[in-house]
Design a protein around this motif. Structure first.
Motif, PDB file in Angstrom:
ATOM      1  N   ASN A  97       0.826  -1.211   0.000  1.00  0.00           N
ATOM      2  CA  ASN A  97       0.000   0.000   0.000  1.00  0.00           C
ATOM      3  C   ASN A  97       0.856   1.255   0.000  1.00  0.00           C
ATOM      4  O   ASN A  97       0.468   2.288  -0.555  1.00  0.00           O
ATOM      5  N   ALA A  98       2.033   1.191   0.611  1.00  0.00           N
ATOM      6  CA  ALA A  98       2.937   2.339   0.665  1.00  0.00           C
ATOM      7  C   ALA A  98       3.368   2.777  -0.739  1.00  0.00           C
ATOM      8  O   ALA A  98       3.660   3.951  -0.959  1.00  0.00           O
ATOM      9  N   LEU A  99       3.406   1.846  -1.663  1.00  0.00           N
ATOM     10  CA  LEU A  99       3.789   2.184  -3.042  1.00  0.00           C
ATOM     11  C   LEU A  99       2.882   3.246  -3.644  1.00  0.00           C
ATOM     12  O   LEU A  99       3.300   3.993  -4.528  1.00  0.00           O
ATOM     13  N   ASP A 100       1.637   3.328  -3.158  1.00  0.00           N
ATOM     14  CA  ASP A 100       0.689   4.327  -3.657  1.00  0.00           C
ATOM     15  C   ASP A 100       1.127   5.749  -3.323  1.00  0.00           C
ATOM     16  O   ASP A 100       0.610   6.710  -3.893  1.00  0.00           O
ATOM     17  N   TYR A 101       2.062   5.895  -2.405  1.00  0.00           N
ATOM     18  CA  TYR A 101       2.498   7.214  -1.939  1.00  0.00           C
ATOM     19  C   TYR A 101       3.903   7.570  -2.414  1.00  0.00           C
ATOM     20  O   TYR A 101       4.479   8.543  -1.960  1.00  0.00           O
ATOM     21  N   LEU A 102       4.423   6.765  -3.333  1.00  0.00           N
ATOM     22  CA  LEU A 102       5.748   7.003  -3.898  1.00  0.00           C
ATOM     23  C   LEU A 102       5.643   7.237  -5.393  1.00  0.00           C
ATOM     24  O   LEU A 102       4.777   6.651  -6.052  1.00  0.00           O
ATOM     25  N   PRO A 103       6.532   8.042  -5.956  1.00  0.00           N
ATOM     26  CA  PRO A 103       6.569   8.161  -7.413  1.00  0.00           C
ATOM     27  C   PRO A 103       6.917   6.802  -8.022  1.00  0.00           C
ATOM     28  O   PRO A 103       7.657   6.016  -7.431  1.00  0.00           O
ATOM     29  N   ARG A 104       6.395   6.518  -9.174  1.00  0.00           N
ATOM     30  CA  ARG A 104       6.622   5.213  -9.823  1.00  0.00           C
ATOM     31  C   ARG A 104       8.103   4.903 -10.031  1.00  0.00           C
ATOM     32  O   ARG A 104       8.507   3.765 -10.023  1.00  0.00           O
ATOM     33  N   LYS A 105       8.903   5.915 -10.230  1.00  0.00           N
ATOM     34  CA  LYS A 105      10.316   5.685 -10.539  1.00  0.00           C
ATOM     35  C   LYS A 105      11.223   5.783  -9.311  1.00  0.00           C
ATOM     36  O   LYS A 105      12.434   5.854  -9.453  1.00  0.00           O
ATOM     37  N   ASP A 138      16.425   3.634  -1.334  1.00  0.00           N
ATOM     38  CA  ASP A 138      16.291   2.654  -0.256  1.00  0.00           C
ATOM     39  C   ASP A 138      15.136   2.926   0.702  1.00  0.00           C
ATOM     40  O   ASP A 138      15.011   2.244   1.718  1.00  0.00           O
ATOM     41  N   CYS A 139      14.294   3.843   0.391  1.00  0.00           N
ATOM     42  CA  CYS A 139      13.241   4.275   1.300  1.00  0.00           C
ATOM     43  C   CYS A 139      12.376   3.107   1.786  1.00  0.00           C
ATOM     44  O   CYS A 139      12.223   2.895   2.996  1.00  0.00           O
ATOM     45  N   LEU A 140      11.783   2.344   0.879  1.00  0.00           N
ATOM     46  CA  LEU A 140      10.917   1.253   1.297  1.00  0.00           C
ATOM     47  C   LEU A 140      11.690   0.100   1.921  1.00  0.00           C
ATOM     48  O   LEU A 140      11.197  -0.554   2.839  1.00  0.00           O
ATOM     49  N   LEU A 159       4.286   9.970   1.604  1.00  0.00           N
ATOM     50  CA  LEU A 159       4.538   8.631   2.135  1.00  0.00           C
ATOM     51  C   LEU A 159       4.769   8.685   3.634  1.00  0.00           C
ATOM     52  O   LEU A 159       4.174   7.917   4.398  1.00  0.00           O
ATOM     53  N   VAL A 160       5.621   9.588   4.067  1.00  0.00           N
ATOM     54  CA  VAL A 160       5.957   9.674   5.490  1.00  0.00           C
ATOM     55  C   VAL A 160       4.715   9.997   6.314  1.00  0.00           C
ATOM     56  O   VAL A 160       4.482   9.385   7.363  1.00  0.00           O
TER      57      VAL A 160
END
Length: 120
Positions: free
Chosen positions: A42-50, A54-56, A89-90
């Motif tokens: 679900n966190a991927l929804d709050y990140l740019p696709r590219k 190392d965030c996730l 995301l944060v």
């Protein structure tokens, strides 16, 4: 429960609203754990696709900590590190991650298997 189920202390599931409501109604004595794998997806929804840093991965490492205090300390550092680059995301993580840390109430030997709905 009608067939004799009792003593349920812990339930792990995804964040489906109907399922969460049913668990709360049928097993009110059980602690609920949001599956951390579903949470990270679900966190991927709050990140740019590219996003390719190392965030996730660093967020995923929170679930390998020895106890809740260690996870919370490292989460605070993660928030500081990534707030400027990924504020959406944060903010989302800060509002939702507590649901994924319930497993820390259990004995450490159970953490690996009960923090997710994926038993493998």
């Amino acid at each position: 429960k009608k067939r004799g189920l009792s003593g349920v202390e812990f339930v792990a599931s995804d964040d489906h609203a109907g399922l969460k409501k049913a668990i709360g109604e049928v097993l009110p004595e059980a602690a609920w754990q949001r599956c951390y794998v579903h949470f990270l997806r679900n966190a991927l929804d709050y990140l740019p696709r590219k996003a390719d840093d190392d965030c996730l991965q660093e967020l995923r490492w929170m679930y390998d900590r020895r106890d809740l205090q260690e996870a919370q300390r490292d989460l605070a550092a993660w928030i500081i590190k990534w707030q400027g680059k990924y504020p959406k995301l944060v903010d989302w993580v800060e509002g939702n991650i507590a649901e994924t840390l319930t497993f820390y109430r259990l004995p450490r030997a159970h953490h690996k298997h009960l923090k997710s709905t994926n038993m493998l």
